[in-house]
Design an enzyme around this catalytic site. Structure first.
Site, PDB file in Angstrom:
ATOM      1  N   ASP A 478     -71.115   4.895 -19.514  1.00 51.51           N
ATOM      2  CA  ASP A 478     -69.652   5.026 -19.587  1.00 51.51           C
ATOM      3  C   ASP A 478     -68.965   4.182 -18.505  1.00 51.51           C
ATOM      4  OD1 ASP A 478     -67.213   6.011 -20.525  1.00 51.51           O
ATOM      5  OD2 ASP A 478     -67.919   8.084 -20.586  1.00 51.51           O
ATOM      6  N   ASP A 548     -62.505   7.977 -28.015  1.00 50.97           N
ATOM      7  CA  ASP A 548     -62.632   9.400 -27.686  1.00 50.97           C
ATOM      8  C   ASP A 548     -61.928  10.254 -28.734  1.00 50.97           C
ATOM      9  OD1 ASP A 548     -64.196   9.201 -25.473  1.00 50.97           O
ATOM     10  OD2 ASP A 548     -62.588   9.469 -24.006  1.00 50.97           O
TER      11      ASP A 548
HETATM   12  C1  GLA Z   1     -65.414   9.489 -21.364  1.00 51.81           C
HETATM   13  C2  GLA Z   1     -66.199   9.365 -22.659  1.00 51.81           C
HETATM   14  C3  GLA Z   1     -66.404  10.743 -23.254  1.00 51.81           C
HETATM   15  C4  GLA Z   1     -67.133  11.618 -22.259  1.00 51.81           C
HETATM   16  C5  GLA Z   1     -66.382  11.666 -20.945  1.00 51.81           C
HETATM   17  C6  GLA Z   1     -67.202  12.371 -19.879  1.00 51.81           C
HETATM   18  O1  GLA Z   1     -64.130   9.926 -21.610  1.00 51.81           O
HETATM   19  O2  GLA Z   1     -65.553   8.512 -23.557  1.00 51.81           O
HETATM   20  O3  GLA Z   1     -67.120  10.663 -24.465  1.00 51.81           O
HETATM   21  O4  GLA Z   1     -68.429  11.097 -22.071  1.00 51.81           O
HETATM   22  O5  GLA Z   1     -66.078  10.367 -20.468  1.00 51.81           O
HETATM   23  O6  GLA Z   1     -66.551  12.454 -18.662  1.00 51.81           O
END
Ligand code: GLA
Length: 738
Positions: A478, A548
């Site tokens: 990420d 997301d």
């Molecule tokens: C980001 C990712 C999510 C999740 C969060 C965790 O927003 O896109 O899918 O993994 O971080 O903190």
């Protein structure tokens, strides 16, 4: 010196392509020609010595004549021929008014750069053409190759300073693409967090449209992809030229229509705040800009790009090293939306047991397992297992996941640090910053300066250790903010802007080294959703997280936009809980499943709360998905009805490459005035083949034959049951050739 080579097959013809790729140089006309797929690309050395594009379009006959490289005339004293001529790689100098490919400042203050053909050489799969400035020892090697199957060109440049003093590169593109005077529609992708992949279509007018990221990363707000439709070209018909840049740092693509109506697309490093000092003998490599041509509209363009990505860009694991394509993605379960930071051994094992019962292949534990990570305020940078949550380490959880027949994946965010972390307390100088200035936080975190050697070693070191000590099959990598204050105070002031290049090079080098040391590990590129999706990262990442936003209705548009540039093979799509957090919209599990089954399926819901009926439905649909997944994610995608522009309906169809199978998805947003679902005229089938229709979910009209020819499904079409109406309804069918 001119070197001559005649027709050379640079790549063996694959089973799927009728003809091999060819590279050819005609020493009389000084025309270079590359042929691959259904594409011919040609450029030549003009009378002034510049490299000038002469043709880019449908594949020509081997003996066909090609126009000579004749400089365009000067329209008036205001428009120099140097500007009007479609140069392959124009230096800023000699009266260039449009976007340069390369702009330099020499040590003596000279900023004039005029690049002329010097020589060329064959390479393993293409051609290198060397250009040199009129009198300064600046050499630019243009690298060209063409894919035998798709005709997609790969272009990049190496800039070398052989002067005795440093030069500063202020702007460096990978390539310039030219299209002749005409009417064009520009397509590009924009977005924001939880709203990525909006396809924007606009008529080209005179002037420049700048697509870019100044964020140090690819960005959600614009993606480095474009497509130009000629005249009346549409989804299915007409000529489309498209391109995608392989770079995960600040980038820019400038699409300009000049005063004589010609179009030029120039893309590479973003010149904003750019300045790369090349000392004598040093070189700068640009990213690669990929470009393609479709004679079958935007749909044809994306099918070409998908195939190119699957066969030429995506990395291979040990298991798929010699396979023709990477394997379809395992169906995953991810814990994020169910537990957020509240992960624990018992809680994850409970979810894993439920996931295994559904037929899930891979269990992924998301954020929250490391350091003192209780919220997003702390812990990033401290990559040890949290003792309170996992007193026995990760092994008991991983062992249980394996015993349940799944492999195990883990979330990491390697390039970031929370100020509230042991790492930051120890190394406050490791973050991007200008000494003495405030450090702007995003999600309470700062960006580690990966361009630094010590940071590079730390990040590679902890990831390598994590993978050595635990049986991990997959990393969700990420990256939850963009850059600010991008200082690199280890270097002299004049050199600090190198951070824009060296950070990304180190990112790629860590990814590549990890894959070398751990050849079974697969990686997902996530950046708060789709903030780091491009053909650069996709050389190292097996899949991406497009957004997301997992609302199944929003996802139809997000996924539709995504597929203009990227293959469903990498498009992860989770089924999450209803009502959805983003829009408070309630939808059925069947609708949510089918929306996600358009890509690489995952489950991200709190499955502990599912009823037995919900679990049974999901299990049945996961099994049905497994059977047809290769067709959905690696087949030829036809966007039958777009969900964009307030459409009441949408539908997609994918056809397996050998035409033996096809999968159709149909979605209703909200039926109005009792309108039934439109007849779906299928595409891409074998007209003579007999295809049997099997519902995966939903019903067709009672009169629908169980079996009919490809011609019947394409000409008569698939008729849905008249009860297929309402709000947020979905259906899916498969057709199998007998
Ligand atoms: C980001 C990712 C999510 C999740 C969060 C965790 O927003 O896109 O899918 O993994 O971080 O903190």
């Amino acid at each position: 010196m001119m070197k001559t080579f005649t027709w050379v097959a640079v790549l063996a013809a694959t089973m799927l392509s009728a003809q091999p790729a060819m590279v050819h140089f005609n020493s009389n006309s000084k025309i270079f020609r590359l042929d691959g797929g259904n594409v011919t690309y040609a450029f030549g050395v003009n009378a002034r010595g510049e490299l000038q594009q002469t043709y880019w379009g449908g594949r020509l006959g081997e003996a066909d004549p090609l126009p000579p490289a004749t400089p365009m005339r000067e329209w008036a004293s205001f428009d120099s021929s140097y500007s009007n001529t479609p140069q392959e790689y124009a230096g800023w100098g000699a009266g260039l008014f449009n976007e340069p490919a390369l702009k330099l400042t020499f040590a003596d203050g000279n900023r004039d750069l005029v690049l002329h053909y010097e020589s060329h050489t064959e390479t393993a799969n293409g051609l290198d053409v060397i250009l040199k400035d009129l009198d300064r020892k600046i050499f630019v090697t243009l690298h060209y190759s063409i894919d035998a199957q798709t005709g997609v060109l790969s272009r990049s440049a190496t800039i070398e300073n052989r002067e005795s003093a440093p030069v500063t590169v202020e702007q460096a593109a990978a390539a310039g693409w030219s299209l002749p005077a005409g009417r064009y529609t520009l397509n590009y992708l924009t977005g924001r967090w939880a709203g990525e992949w909006t396809l924007t279509q606009e008529t080209m007018h005179h002037g420049a449209r700048v697509l870019e990221s100044r964020r140090g990363t690819t960005g959600q707000q614009a993606n480095p992809w474009f497509a130009l439709q000629a005249g009346d070209a549409s989804e299915d018909h007409g000529e489309v030229w498209f391109g995608a840049l392989g770079w995960s740092g600040s980038w820019r693509i400038t699409v300009e229509q000049d005063q004589l109506d010609a179009v030029r697309v120039t893309g590479g490093f973003n010149p904003f705040d750019f300045g790369y000092v090349l000392h004598p003998g040093e070189k700068l490599e640009t990213p690669t800009f990929y470009g393609g041509y479709s004679a079958h509209g935007l749909g044809g363009a994306s099918r070409i790009l998908h195939s190119f990505e699957v066969h030429n860009i995506l990395p291979r694991t040990q298991a798929t090293a010699s396979a023709p394509a990477p394997r379809p993605r395992p169906v995953i379960y991810n814990s994020w939306e169910a537990t957020e930071f509240r992960v624990s051994e018992a809680g994850q094992i409970e979810l894993a047991e439920k996931a295994a019962a559904l037929g899930i292949d891979r269990f992924v534990m998301d954020d929250g397992w490391f350091g003192q990570r209780k919220t997003d305020h702390l812990g990033l940078g401290d990559w040890y297992v949290n003792q309170d949550k996992f007193p026995r380490g990760l092994k008991p959880l991983i062992d249980r996941v394996h015993a349940l027949g799944m492999d195990f994946g883990l979330w990491v965010e390697p390039e970031m640090v929370n100020p509230d972390s042991d790492l930051y307390r120890k190394h406050p100088d490791w973050v991007l910053n200008f000494p003495g200035r405030p450090r702007t936080e995003g999600r309470n975190q700062l960006v580690l300066n990966l361009a630094r050697q010590d940071v590079h070693e730390y990040v590679l070191g902890f990831l390598d250790k994590l993978l050595n000590e635990n049986d991990i099959a997959f990393l969700k990598w990420d990256y939850n903010r963009n850059w600010s204050e991008p200082g690199w105070d280890q270097l002299p002031p004049a050199e600090q802007k190198k951070v824009y290049v060296e950070f990304i090079r180190n990112l790629y080098s860590i990814l590549s080294e990890l894959r070398r040391r751990h050849p079974k590990v697969e990686i997902e590129s996530c950046s708060g959703g789709g903030g780091r999706v491009d053909l650069g990262i996709l050389r190292y990442a097996d899949e991406v997280w497009p957004s997301d936003n997992t609302d199944p209705f929003d996802r139809l548009t997000i996924q539709d936009g995504f597929t203009y540039a990227y293959t469903p093979q990498v498009m992860m799509a989770w089924v999450t809980d209803s009502p959805h957090w983003a829009n408070k919209r309630a939808t059925s599990l069947s609708y949510r499943m089918l929306s996600s089954m358009q890509g690489s399926l995952g489950i991200g819901a709190n499955i502990s709360k599912w009823t037995p009926d919900e679990a049974a439905l999901a299990k049945r649909l996961i099994a049905a998905y497994h059977e047809v997944q290769p067709t959905i994610v690696q087949g030829e995608l036809y966007r039958l009805i777009s969900p964009r522009n307030g459409s009441e309906f949408s539908a997609t169809q994918t056809v397996k490459q050998d035409k033996s199978q096809s999968v159709v998805f149909a979605f209703i947003h909200s039926t109005q005035e009792g309108r039934g679902f439109p007849l779906l005229k299928l595409k891409g089938l074998d007209p003579q083949g007999q295809y049997a229709l099997t519902p995966i979910e939903g019903k067709t009209a009672p009169s629908t034959p169980a079996t009919a020819s490809g011609a019947w499904w394409m000409n008569h079409g698939l008729e849905m049951d008249q009860d297929f109406r309402g709000d947020f309804q979905a259906a899916a069918f498969r057709l199998d050739r007998k």
